[in-house]
Design a protein around this motif. Structure first.
Motif, PDB file in Angstrom:
ATOM      1  N   GLN A  72      29.644  44.431  46.524  1.00 15.31           N
ATOM      2  CA  GLN A  72      30.606  43.351  46.757  1.00 15.31           C
ATOM      3  C   GLN A  72      29.885  42.079  47.189  1.00 15.31           C
TER       4      GLN A  72
ATOM      5  N   GLN B  51      34.959  37.299  49.398  1.00 12.32           N
ATOM      6  CA  GLN B  51      36.160  38.103  49.130  1.00 12.32           C
ATOM      7  C   GLN B  51      37.410  37.368  49.602  1.00 12.32           C
TER       8      GLN B  51
ATOM      9  N   ASN C 227      38.426  34.568  47.206  1.00  8.38           N
ATOM     10  CA  ASN C 227      39.098  35.089  46.012  1.00  8.38           C
ATOM     11  C   ASN C 227      40.587  35.292  46.275  1.00  8.38           C
ATOM     12  N   LEU C 228      40.902  35.844  47.438  1.00  7.90           N
ATOM     13  CA  LEU C 228      42.294  36.116  47.778  1.00  7.90           C
ATOM     14  C   LEU C 228      43.050  34.833  48.106  1.00  7.90           C
TER      15      LEU C 228
ATOM     16  N   GLU D 259      44.220  33.191  44.981  1.00  6.27           N
ATOM     17  CA  GLU D 259      45.431  33.813  44.427  1.00  6.27           C
ATOM     18  C   GLU D 259      46.676  33.395  45.200  1.00  6.27           C
TER      19      GLU D 259
ATOM     20  N   VAL E 224      47.303  39.619  55.093  1.00  8.38           N
ATOM     21  CA  VAL E 224      45.858  39.716  54.836  1.00  8.38           C
ATOM     22  C   VAL E 224      45.102  39.943  56.135  1.00  8.38           C
TER      23      VAL E 224
ATOM     24  N   SER F 268      43.218  43.456  56.470  1.00  6.97           N
ATOM     25  CA  SER F 268      41.761  43.337  56.490  1.00  6.97           C
ATOM     26  C   SER F 268      41.200  43.768  57.834  1.00  6.97           C
TER      27      SER F 268
ATOM     28  N   PRO G 226      35.779  46.803  48.748  1.00 11.96           N
ATOM     29  CA  PRO G 226      36.356  45.532  49.219  1.00 11.96           C
ATOM     30  C   PRO G 226      37.138  45.716  50.520  1.00 11.96           C
TER      31      PRO G 226
ATOM     32  N   GLY H 234      41.822  42.047  51.894  1.00  5.76           N
ATOM     33  CA  GLY H 234      42.872  42.187  50.887  1.00  5.76           C
ATOM     34  C   GLY H 234      44.238  42.324  51.511  1.00  5.76           C
ATOM     35  N   PHE H 235      45.252  42.427  50.650  1.00  2.48           N
ATOM     36  CA  PHE H 235      46.618  42.669  51.080  1.00  2.48           C
ATOM     37  C   PHE H 235      46.814  44.138  51.447  1.00  2.48           C
TER      38      PHE H 235
ATOM     39  N   ASP I 281      49.333  47.433  50.890  1.00  2.71           N
ATOM     40  CA  ASP I 281      49.861  47.949  49.615  1.00  2.71           C
ATOM     41  C   ASP I 281      51.162  47.254  49.200  1.00  2.71           C
TER      42      ASP I 281
ATOM     43  N   ARG J  33      50.565  43.632  48.209  1.00  2.00           N
ATOM     44  CA  ARG J  33      49.819  43.564  46.948  1.00  2.00           C
ATOM     45  C   ARG J  33      50.769  43.743  45.764  1.00  2.00           C
TER      46      ARG J  33
END
Length: 388
Positions: free
Chosen positions: A184, A190, A193-194, A197, A260, A264, A284, A287-288, A290, A293
């Motif tokens: 990664q 990371q 990137n999120l 989005e 997040v 995270s 990773p 992130g979110f 579940d 996401r």
């Protein structure tokens, strides 16, 4: 002022350095220095006239690559502070992540990739790296901006295996290696990137409604948006129009940011990476959760079906693709039509490696254009006016 960094954050004092050694700045960290170089670059200024979804001539208030990059930086810094990651590195990556984007957004990128099919294709993330490594001309001793490894690593979000192998052959152990080893990037990368989005999902709703291509009634089909619209109306029953839209988006953004941070933080607590490099070797970690996401994916599917593939958008981007394709053909046939030293560069590259070298210079030239410059150049070279 940022507080103490977590052990898994990137420490500027432990940076892997720059491709060309430099004396450290007396008052700025390495990542602050990167950010400043990016902000003062020519490529960064061009972003104000590069498309996000709606082309530059279609309205003054739609997002551009510049405003998008600023929004990504704001969201990224907010989350980074809570996770005790390096805010300055997040900001530098966010501000640079779209420097290689073509005019006319993804339509321009797709067209240029097709034009370059016989010569390795075109990847906008790789082009962003080329921009900061080679194409900016600001310093006496080297090409590019000479950014730190960590910022360059974050800029190269995606990379094909073939290009990663080429990068590794040219500079072993550099930013291409992780795509071969399947590790990664830094946690800061990371996070960017999120944040990218989160930002474009939210502002594409706003711009879609502003354009008239989306209406609020359609957005009631999207749970991630409609939950916050309903919550807003429970508190403000008389609210309507743009204020209702803005407040719903604001609440949606806040919920995504907090999700997040929570998801995270839990992932980091489970993995307990002791350093930035240890975090790179984990799955990773930013992130979110579940549920968020899946909700975010539903929103992306809605935007794809109802905005990005809207007949009006498709019609305009079809003309934009034609502009890029016809510019590429014109410059390939007559490289001397390129300005700013690109004609001379194309001649040298053709002499060195043939048509592939010339084609790459043409792609560099077109990728650096703003929407309006590309449209003017196309009209000059072809006599046609495809875009307003």
């Amino acid at each position: 002022m940022q507080g103490v960094l977590a052990p898994y954050a990137c420490d500027p004092a432990a940076s892997r350095g720059r491709r060309h050694a430099e004396v450290p700045a007396p008052t700025r960290t390495e990542y602050q220095r990167d950010r400043d170089r990016i902000v003062h670059s020519t490529a960064f200024r061009r972003l104000v006239y590069k498309t996000q979804v709606f082309l530059n001539h279609e309205g003054d208030l739609f997002r551009t690559r510049l405003t998008h990059s600023l929004e990504v930086a704001q969201l990224g810094r907010s989350i980074a502070r809570s996770l005790k990651l390096n805010e300055d590195l997040v900001e530098a990556i966010a501000l640079a992540h779209d420097l290689g984007h073509t005019p006319f957004g993804h339509a321009g990128q797709d067209a240029l990739n097709a034009c370059m099919g016989a010569w390795g294709g075109f990847e906008h993330n790789l082009q962003s790296l080329r921009m900061v490594d080679e194409l900016e001309e600001r310093y006496p001793r080297y090409d590019g901006l000479n950014l730190s490894f960590e910022t360059r690593e974050g800029i190269l979000k995606h990379c094909s295996r073939a290009n990663a192998e080429r990068l590794e052959a040219e500079c072993p152990g550099d930013v291409g290696l992780r795509f071969l080893e399947r590790t990664q990037p830094s946690l800061e990368a990371q996070l960017c990137n999120l944040a990218d989005e989160i930002a474009y999902n939210a502002h594409d709703i706003d711009d879609g409604v502003r354009s008239g291509l989306l209406v609020m009634a359609q957005l009631e089909e999207v749970p991630l948006f409609d939950d916050y619209r309903r919550a807003t109306l429970r508190e403000h029953p008389q609210l309507a129009g743009r204020r209702l839209l803005y407040e719903s988006i604001r609440r949606m953004l806040s919920a995504q940011v907090y999700d997040v941070i929570d998801a995270s933080s839990a992932a980091l607590a489970r993995a307990q990476p002791g350093s930035a490099d240890a975090a790179r070797r984990c799955a990773p970690l930013v992130g979110f959760g579940d549920a968020m996401r899946e909700a975010s994916q539903q929103l992306k599917r809605f935007l794809m079906a109802n905005l990005y593939r809207h007949a009006q958008v498709v019609e305009v981007t079809g003309r934009a693709k034609a502009v890029v394709q016809e510019l590429f053909a014109a410059y390939q046939q007559a490289p001397a039509e390129m300005a700013g030293g690109f004609a001379e560069r194309a001649t040298k590259r053709f002499a060195a490696v043939g048509m592939a070298g010339q084609a790459r210079v043409v792609a560099d030239y077109i990728a650096g254009m703003t929407d309006r410059f590309a449209a003017r150049e196309h009209e000059r070279l072809t006599g046609q006016r495809l875009l307003g």
